[in-house]
Design a protein around this motif. Structure first.
Motif, PDB file in Angstrom:
ATOM      1  N   ILE A   1      37.018   4.057  31.660  1.00 40.12           N
ATOM      2  CA  ILE A   1      38.135   4.709  32.113  1.00 40.12           C
ATOM      3  C   ILE A   1      38.122   6.410  31.608  1.00 40.12           C
ATOM      4  N   ALA A   2      37.229   6.498  30.711  1.00 36.55           N
ATOM      5  CA  ALA A   2      37.091   8.126  30.033  1.00 36.55           C
ATOM      6  C   ALA A   2      36.410   8.933  31.096  1.00 36.55           C
ATOM      7  N   TYR A   3      35.622   8.100  32.152  1.00 41.90           N
ATOM      8  CA  TYR A   3      34.871   9.129  33.016  1.00 41.90           C
ATOM      9  C   TYR A   3      35.901  10.148  33.912  1.00 41.90           C
ATOM     10  N   GLY A   4      37.054   9.622  34.086  1.00 38.74           N
ATOM     11  CA  GLY A   4      38.080  10.462  34.880  1.00 38.74           C
ATOM     12  C   GLY A   4      38.433  11.624  33.881  1.00 38.74           C
ATOM     13  N   ASP A   5      38.334  11.622  32.783  1.00 44.53           N
ATOM     14  CA  ASP A   5      38.623  12.789  31.840  1.00 44.53           C
ATOM     15  C   ASP A   5      37.218  13.569  31.418  1.00 44.53           C
ATOM     16  N   VAL A   6      36.336  12.814  31.341  1.00 38.43           N
ATOM     17  CA  VAL A   6      34.936  13.449  30.654  1.00 38.43           C
ATOM     18  C   VAL A   6      34.431  14.464  31.928  1.00 38.43           C
ATOM     19  N   MET A   7      34.357  14.002  33.211  1.00 38.94           N
ATOM     20  CA  MET A   7      33.575  14.503  34.072  1.00 38.94           C
ATOM     21  C   MET A   7      34.103  15.994  34.381  1.00 38.94           C
TER      22      MET A   7
END
Length: 391
Positions: A376-382
């Motif tokens: 789920i972190a990819y939505g913030d990390v990218m």
């Protein structure tokens, strides 16, 4: 469309790269053959490489290389570490050189066959970097000290992990001056956090724009009781083995904390990957210690106590922005790890920290609550990475 493409790439990498066994003779020589002049090489210098050819690299639009490069370990000794680089063949559309993501993988085990570069595509390796590759970034990944190469893996050894990650960033950036983002989840989060603290002193020439630190076991002492007496407990053997591998001068004292059965399992764990059945058994540390006390009590004694404190991330200050995130329901690395790391950094005066907790519902199956926080972190990390690179 992007989601479909990503799924296809994952399937191809897992199927094709996984079919190239790490035990084939050329690869055995690649990882194990001595590097006689390692002491004369510079940190981050590639000493050996093998191109991964068709159908993978060319077929997927990537240049892929397995690499062996020099780092300096916690004892101050020059050491060869394995890893891999993946670079899209399409031109970088942005300004300046193509950015490099220095990738630190999550826990895959202690055996050489678990190394990400050896199988490239197992859980914790290539699938995790595909969103980064699809964004056009180059990826330079470390296997860590002793994972893939001769010698034992120095699991969660702060200096080893940080140096190995920063040196693979040097490999990726080469002389291009490319911006670098450190990226890691779980064991990789520990490495990325440690590298964030050491980057300015160990690799000051790198243009490190920031670090993504996901679900880090930042303080080893906080990650014992939650694993004990669960199917995740074999990771405790990895932790003890990592201390011994990094500090052989304390091997006898550390091994003496365990009874004969515990020592036998400790030795066996050196040959486990996290996907092995043996690495997913329920263990109680009171059955393994020399006096029947829990492992958390035994490791609070010297020399383990000082060694584990030295491996704790949070007593230094990062020199670039950090995104720290974790799921509150994580049962492998408890959320207290991230909260404690956040508090230590902020107490030390570090202000460029983005902290996110994900309220993901808990599933009553041990171990399955760890990975969702990384996905789920990819939505913030990218977008956070894109913002760093736009500065």
């Amino acid at each position: 469309m992007t989601r479909i493409r990503c799924t296809v790439l994952i399937a191809l990498l897992v199927t094709s790269l996984g079919a190239a066994p790490a035990q084939a003779d050329p690869l055995t020589d690649f990882y194990s053959a001595p590097v006689p002049d390692i002491a004369t090489r510079a940190d981050g210098e590639v000493v050996r490489s093998i191109r991964v050819g068709p159908p993978l690299g060319d077929g997927l639009g990537l240049d892929i290389d397995r690499i062996l490069y020099r780092t300096t370990n916690t004892q101050g000794h020059p050491t060869a570490v394995s890893g891999y680089t993946m670079t899209p063949t399409a031109p970088w559309p942005g300004p300046g050189p193509r950015p490099v993501i220095a990738y630190a993988p999550g826990t895959s085990g202690m055996a050489d066959r678990c190394a990400g570069s050896a199988v490239l595509g197992t859980v914790g390796s290539s699938p995790a970097v595909l969103p980064l590759l699809l964004a056009g970034y180059a990826v330079a990944a470390t296997d860590y000290v002793g994972l893939g190469t001769p010698g034992g893996h120095t699991y969660l050894e702060r200096v080893d992990a940080a140096h190995a990650l920063l040196d693979v960033a040097r490999v990726g950036a080469a002389d291009s001056g490319a911006p670098v983002v450190l990226f890691g989840y779980s064991e990789g989060g520990h490495a990325a956090g440690a590298a964030a603290e050491l980057a300015s002193s160990y690799a000051p020439e790198l243009d490190v724009r920031g670090s993504y630190v996901g679900a880090p076991p930042a303080d080893p002492t906080l990650n014992i009781d939650n694993l004990d007496n669960t199917p995740l407990a074999p990771a405790l053997l990895y932790a003890v083995g990592g201390l011994i591998n990094a500090h052989p001068e304390h091997a006898e004292q550390l091994r003496s904390q365990l009874n004969s059965n515990g020592q036998a399992l400790l030795d066996q764990s050196q040959n486990w990957c996290s996907t092995d059945i043996a690495a997913n058994r329920l263990l109680r540390s009171t059955d393994l210690t020399s006096d029947g006390r829990p492992l958390t009590t035994r490791l609070a004694q010297e020399p383990a106590a000082s060694l584990m404190r030295a491996n704790t991330v949070g007593y230094g200050i990062p020199s670039a922005p950090v995104l720290l995130s974790q799921s509150v329901s994580d049962d492998t690395v408890p959320i207290q790890q991230s909260r404690t790391l956040r508090d230590r950094w902020t107490a030390a005066g570090f202000t460029d920290l983005t902290y996110i907790e994900y309220p993901i519902p808990r599933v009553p199956v041990p171990g399955v609550n760890h990975a969702p926080g990384g996905l789920i972190a990819y939505g913030d990390v990218m977008p956070w990475i894109a913002g760093l690179l736009a500065r």
